[in-house]
Design an enzyme around this catalytic site. Structure first.
Site, PDB file in Angstrom:
ATOM      1  N   LYS A 140     114.497  29.545 133.222  1.00 16.16           N
ATOM      2  CA  LYS A 140     113.468  29.757 132.197  1.00 16.16           C
ATOM      3  C   LYS A 140     113.769  28.992 130.900  1.00 16.16           C
ATOM      4  CE  LYS A 140     112.068  34.315 133.958  1.00 16.16           C
ATOM      5  NZ  LYS A 140     111.872  35.759 133.625  1.00 16.16           N
ATOM      6  N   TYR A 149     102.233  34.438 136.938  1.00 14.35           N
ATOM      7  CA  TYR A 149     102.583  35.824 136.612  1.00 14.35           C
ATOM      8  C   TYR A 149     101.367  36.751 136.692  1.00 14.35           C
ATOM      9  CZ  TYR A 149     107.487  35.084 135.346  1.00 14.35           C
ATOM     10  OH  TYR A 149     108.849  34.826 135.379  1.00 14.35           O
ATOM     11  N   PHE A 174     103.420  43.343 128.370  1.00 15.04           N
ATOM     12  CA  PHE A 174     104.158  42.156 127.914  1.00 15.04           C
ATOM     13  C   PHE A 174     103.595  40.842 128.495  1.00 15.04           C
ATOM     14  CE2 PHE A 174     106.442  44.058 131.558  1.00 15.04           C
ATOM     15  CZ  PHE A 174     106.420  42.994 132.462  1.00 15.04           C
ATOM     16  N   ARG A 212     118.917  38.058 143.993  1.00 18.73           N
ATOM     17  CA  ARG A 212     118.677  39.194 143.079  1.00 18.73           C
ATOM     18  C   ARG A 212     120.025  39.706 142.569  1.00 18.73           C
ATOM     19  NH1 ARG A 212     113.401  39.413 141.440  1.00 18.73           N
ATOM     20  NH2 ARG A 212     113.948  41.423 140.556  1.00 18.73           N
ATOM     21  N   ASN A 244     115.152  36.160 129.880  1.00 14.01           N
ATOM     22  CA  ASN A 244     116.286  36.553 130.728  1.00 14.01           C
ATOM     23  C   ASN A 244     116.717  35.443 131.697  1.00 14.01           C
ATOM     24  OD1 ASN A 244     114.151  36.751 132.448  1.00 14.01           O
ATOM     25  ND2 ASN A 244     114.407  38.911 132.938  1.00 14.01           N
ATOM     26  N   HIS A 300     114.043  33.402 136.941  1.00  8.62           N
ATOM     27  CA  HIS A 300     113.120  34.145 137.812  1.00  8.62           C
ATOM     28  C   HIS A 300     113.609  33.967 139.237  1.00  8.62           C
ATOM     29  CE1 HIS A 300     109.477  35.328 140.010  1.00  8.62           C
ATOM     30  NE2 HIS A 300     109.721  34.273 140.760  1.00  8.62           N
ATOM     31  N   GLU A 339     105.137  31.343 146.252  1.00 12.34           N
ATOM     32  CA  GLU A 339     105.616  30.743 145.005  1.00 12.34           C
ATOM     33  C   GLU A 339     106.070  29.296 145.240  1.00 12.34           C
ATOM     34  OE1 GLU A 339     107.199  34.891 142.860  1.00 12.34           O
ATOM     35  OE2 GLU A 339     108.652  33.497 143.690  1.00 12.34           O
TER      36      GLU A 339
HETATM   37  P1  ADP Z   1     112.220  40.375 137.515  1.00 14.85           P
HETATM   38  O1  ADP Z   1     112.122  38.999 136.867  1.00 14.85           O
HETATM   39  O2  ADP Z   1     113.604  40.942 137.415  1.00 14.85           O
HETATM   40  O3  ADP Z   1     111.681  40.382 138.927  1.00 14.85           O
HETATM   41  P2  ADP Z   1     109.732  41.669 136.704  1.00 14.85           P
HETATM   42  O4  ADP Z   1     109.107  41.021 137.899  1.00 14.85           O
HETATM   43  O5  ADP Z   1     109.559  43.148 136.535  1.00 14.85           O
HETATM   44  O6  ADP Z   1     111.306  41.368 136.644  1.00 14.85           O
HETATM   45  O7  ADP Z   1     109.174  40.992 135.385  1.00 14.85           O
HETATM   46  C1  ADP Z   1     108.907  39.607 135.332  1.00 14.85           C
HETATM   47  C2  ADP Z   1     109.423  39.070 134.024  1.00 14.85           C
HETATM   48  O8  ADP Z   1     108.683  39.664 132.949  1.00 14.85           O
HETATM   49  C3  ADP Z   1     110.882  39.408 133.698  1.00 14.85           C
HETATM   50  O9  ADP Z   1     111.825  38.564 134.318  1.00 14.85           O
HETATM   51  C4  ADP Z   1     110.904  39.256 132.185  1.00 14.85           C
HETATM   52  O10 ADP Z   1     110.949  37.894 131.793  1.00 14.85           O
HETATM   53  C5  ADP Z   1     109.538  39.835 131.807  1.00 14.85           C
HETATM   54  N1  ADP Z   1     109.610  41.272 131.503  1.00 14.85           N
HETATM   55  C6  ADP Z   1     109.800  42.288 132.371  1.00 14.85           C
HETATM   56  N2  ADP Z   1     109.802  43.482 131.747  1.00 14.85           N
HETATM   57  C7  ADP Z   1     109.606  43.215 130.415  1.00 14.85           C
HETATM   58  C8  ADP Z   1     109.495  44.012 129.237  1.00 14.85           C
HETATM   59  N3  ADP Z   1     109.579  45.350 129.289  1.00 14.85           N
HETATM   60  N4  ADP Z   1     109.290  43.381 128.064  1.00 14.85           N
HETATM   61  C9  ADP Z   1     109.177  42.028 128.005  1.00 14.85           C
HETATM   62  N5  ADP Z   1     109.255  41.222 129.066  1.00 14.85           N
HETATM   63  C10 ADP Z   1     109.474  41.786 130.271  1.00 14.85           C
HETATM   64 MG    MG Z   2     109.713  39.967 139.634  1.00 13.35          MG
END
Ligand code: ADP
Ligand code: MG
Length: 165
Positions: free
Chosen positions: A36, A76, A84, A112, A139, A142, A153
């Site tokens: 990212k 997304y 968010f 993961r 973070n 992805h 994807e």
């Molecule tokens: P992951 O990437 O671990 O699969 P999710 O699919 O739940 O997590 O969420 C997609 C992305 O959205 C996350 O990697 C993160 O960048 C963002 N995200 C998730 N939860 C939050 C939150 N509570 N506030 C802000 N951004 C979030």
């Molecule tokens: Mg996810």
């Protein structure tokens, strides 16, 4: 002489066939990954890749690109009802990303594990998110959450000829 040349061609053909077969087999366990913008901004592409490769995943396709808003929104779309979503889309287009296809045994589950929890505060020591993530949003990576999503994807960003196992 003609006969032996024919045999050579035949031998080469069959080795191409078997390489293709091998490639299809190994690509049955793949996932889609994104490094990212928070990570590319801090020059962490190589550090993230070292974690992935160190854990036994193989990078079978990779390119750096700037997502458009439309691409980020579509990618997304599953999160469009989440509060968010808007900020996530803005973040994902705030700088270049590196999109990848990773291959390995139990690739989705393994990745993961290497990534760690979505919120770096909850991520295990040694994971990418624990070491590199800035926040729950920024973070660093992805990773696909299922083989089926992985295939969709991957198709979103890569043509078959760009994936070389
Ligand atoms: P992951 O990437 O671990 O699969 P999710 O699919 O739940 O997590 O969420 C997609 C992305 O959205 C996350 O990697 C993160 O960048 C963002 N995200 C998730 N939860 C939050 C939150 N509570 N506030 C802000 N951004 C979030
Ligand atoms: Mg996810």
């Amino acid at each position: 002489m003609d006969g032996s040349r024919g045999d050579r061609y035949k031998a080469r053909d069959s080795s191409i066939q078997s390489r293709k077969r091998k490639r299809t087999q190994c690509l049955s366990n793949v996932l889609f990954s994104i490094i990212k913008p928070d990570a590319t901004r801090r020059n962490l592409t190589g550090a993230v890749n070292a974690k992935l490769e160190g854990a036994g995943l193989r990078i079978v396709a990779q390119k750096r690109l700037q997502l458009t808003e439309a691409q980020a929104k579509a990618f997304y779309a599953v999160h469009k009802e989440r509060p968010f979503y808007g900020e996530l889309v803005s973040f994902m287009i705030s700088g270049p990303v590196v999109v990848q296809v990773l291959e390995g045994q139990n690739a989705v589950a393994k990745n993961r594990e290497i990534m760690g929890a979505t919120n770096p505060a909850n991520a295990e020591p040694g994971t990418i998110r624990k070491e590199f993530a800035e926040s729950i949003e920024a973070n660093s990576v992805h990773g696909s959450d299922s083989l089926e999503n992985a295939k969709n994807e991957i198709a979103f960003f890569f043509s078959e000829s760009e994936i070389v196992g």
